[in-house]
Design a protein around this motif. Structure first.
Motif, PDB file in Angstrom:
ATOM      1  N   TRP A  66      52.132  47.995  48.275  1.00 56.45           N
ATOM      2  CA  TRP A  66      53.163  48.843  47.679  1.00 56.45           C
ATOM      3  C   TRP A  66      52.517  49.831  46.702  1.00 56.45           C
ATOM      4  N   LEU A  67      51.610  49.359  45.866  1.00 59.07           N
ATOM      5  CA  LEU A  67      50.915  50.242  44.927  1.00 59.07           C
ATOM      6  C   LEU A  67      50.148  51.323  45.685  1.00 59.07           C
ATOM      7  N   ASP A  68      49.445  50.934  46.749  1.00 59.46           N
ATOM      8  CA  ASP A  68      48.697  51.905  47.560  1.00 59.46           C
ATOM      9  C   ASP A  68      49.642  52.937  48.179  1.00 59.46           C
ATOM     10  N   LYS A  69      50.758  52.466  48.721  1.00 57.69           N
ATOM     11  CA  LYS A  69      51.747  53.354  49.355  1.00 57.69           C
ATOM     12  C   LYS A  69      52.231  54.420  48.384  1.00 57.69           C
ATOM     13  N   HIS A  70      52.358  54.063  47.120  1.00 53.77           N
ATOM     14  CA  HIS A  70      52.870  54.991  46.117  1.00 53.77           C
ATOM     15  C   HIS A  70      51.757  55.647  45.287  1.00 53.77           C
ATOM     16  N   ASP A  71      50.505  55.483  45.739  1.00 48.13           N
ATOM     17  CA  ASP A  71      49.348  56.091  45.058  1.00 48.13           C
ATOM     18  C   ASP A  71      49.310  55.757  43.574  1.00 48.13           C
ATOM     19  N   ILE A  72      49.597  54.492  43.264  1.00 54.19           N
ATOM     20  CA  ILE A  72      49.521  54.009  41.887  1.00 54.19           C
ATOM     21  C   ILE A  72      48.239  53.201  41.773  1.00 54.19           C
ATOM     22  N   PHE A  73      47.348  53.666  40.915  1.00 52.02           N
ATOM     23  CA  PHE A  73      46.042  53.049  40.789  1.00 52.02           C
ATOM     24  C   PHE A  73      45.966  52.201  39.522  1.00 52.02           C
ATOM     25  N   VAL A  74      45.575  50.939  39.708  1.00 51.09           N
ATOM     26  CA  VAL A  74      45.404  49.997  38.601  1.00 51.09           C
ATOM     27  C   VAL A  74      44.030  49.346  38.768  1.00 51.09           C
ATOM     28  N   ASP A  75      43.603  48.632  37.756  1.00 46.38           N
ATOM     29  CA  ASP A  75      42.281  48.014  37.819  1.00 46.38           C
ATOM     30  C   ASP A  75      42.278  46.666  38.520  1.00 46.38           C
ATOM     31  N   GLU A  76      43.413  45.973  38.465  1.00 41.22           N
ATOM     32  CA  GLU A  76      43.449  44.639  39.055  1.00 41.22           C
ATOM     33  C   GLU A  76      44.900  44.207  39.253  1.00 41.22           C
ATOM     34  N   VAL A  77      45.142  43.377  40.271  1.00 33.92           N
ATOM     35  CA  VAL A  77      46.438  42.737  40.496  1.00 33.92           C
ATOM     36  C   VAL A  77      46.180  41.236  40.502  1.00 33.92           C
ATOM     37  N   LEU A  78      46.928  40.505  39.672  1.00 32.25           N
ATOM     38  CA  LEU A  78      46.696  39.070  39.511  1.00 32.25           C
ATOM     39  C   LEU A  78      47.997  38.269  39.592  1.00 32.25           C
ATOM     40  N   ALA A  79      47.860  36.978  39.809  1.00 33.35           N
ATOM     41  CA  ALA A  79      48.997  36.054  39.828  1.00 33.35           C
ATOM     42  C   ALA A  79      49.212  35.398  38.468  1.00 33.35           C
ATOM     43  N   TYR A  80      48.361  35.708  37.512  1.00 34.80           N
ATOM     44  CA  TYR A  80      48.464  35.089  36.186  1.00 34.80           C
ATOM     45  C   TYR A  80      48.228  36.155  35.111  1.00 34.80           C
ATOM     46  N   LYS A  81      48.708  35.884  33.911  1.00 36.47           N
ATOM     47  CA  LYS A  81      48.514  36.819  32.807  1.00 36.47           C
ATOM     48  C   LYS A  81      47.179  36.543  32.122  1.00 36.47           C
ATOM     49  N   PRO A  82      46.247  37.480  32.220  1.00 38.75           N
ATOM     50  CA  PRO A  82      44.968  37.311  31.529  1.00 38.75           C
ATOM     51  C   PRO A  82      45.128  37.672  30.050  1.00 38.75           C
ATOM     52  N   PRO A  83      44.146  37.365  29.229  1.00 40.84           N
ATOM     53  CA  PRO A  83      44.194  37.807  27.830  1.00 40.84           C
ATOM     54  C   PRO A  83      44.327  39.331  27.776  1.00 40.84           C
ATOM     55  N   ALA A  84      45.170  39.812  26.869  1.00 37.95           N
ATOM     56  CA  ALA A  84      45.409  41.251  26.770  1.00 37.95           C
ATOM     57  C   ALA A  84      45.830  41.617  25.353  1.00 37.95           C
TER      58      ALA A  84
END
Length: 115
Positions: A66-84
Motif C-alpha cells: 500500500w505504501l509503495d502504491k501511494h509512493d510513500i517512503f518510510v525507513d521501516e515497517v514493523l509489527a512492534y513499536k521500537p524505542p522512539a
C-alpha cells in the motif's frame, strides 16, 4: 544514528475511513498531506511505520505494498513499536500527569474520523 519517529498505519497514514476490512484489505486513500509530512519528517528523523496488521500473516506485505502504491517512503515497517522519541497514533491519549481524569478521557475518547 537518527532519532526515530513511529507512525501508526491505520488512521495516521491510511485514512481508514472504511474501517476494518481485513488484514490485507486496505481500501482507503492516504490521509491528506501525510505523504508530504512524512517526507519532511524524514529530513530530520528515521520514520518507522507500525501496525497491528503486521502481527498476522500477509499484513506486513499488505502495508508495504500500500505504501509503495501511494509512493510513500518510510525507513521501516514493523509489527512492534521500537524505542522512539515520539509515537503518532490516532488511538492514543497523551498522559498529562492527571491520573484521576484518565478514566473520563478513556470513556470520551474519539478518533479524528469519529469526532
Amino acid at each position: 544514528m537518527a532519532k526515530t519517529v513511529v507512525l501508526d498505519f491505520d488512521g495516521v497514514i491510511h485514512s481508514y475511513t472504511s474501517g476494518w476490512q481485513g488484514i490485507d484489505s486496505i481500501p482507503d486513500p492516504p490521509v491528506d498531506g501525510i505523504k508530504e509530512a512524512i517526507g519532511n519528517i524524514r529530513k530530520h528523523y528515521k520514520v518507522v511505520v507500525v501496525s497491528t496488521r503486521c502481527f498476522q500473516e500477509g499484513g506486513l506485505e499488505a502495508v508495504r505494498e500500500w505504501l509503495d502504491k501511494h509512493d510513500i517512503f518510510v525507513d521501516e515497517v514493523l509489527a512492534y513499536k521500537p524505542p522512539a522519541i515520539v509515537y503518532v497514533d490516532d488511538r492514543a491519549l497523551t498522559f498529562d500527569g492527571d491520573a484521576k481524569g484518565l478514566l473520563h478521557k478513556i470513556k470520551t475518547f474519539r478518533t479524528w474520523q469519529n469526532k
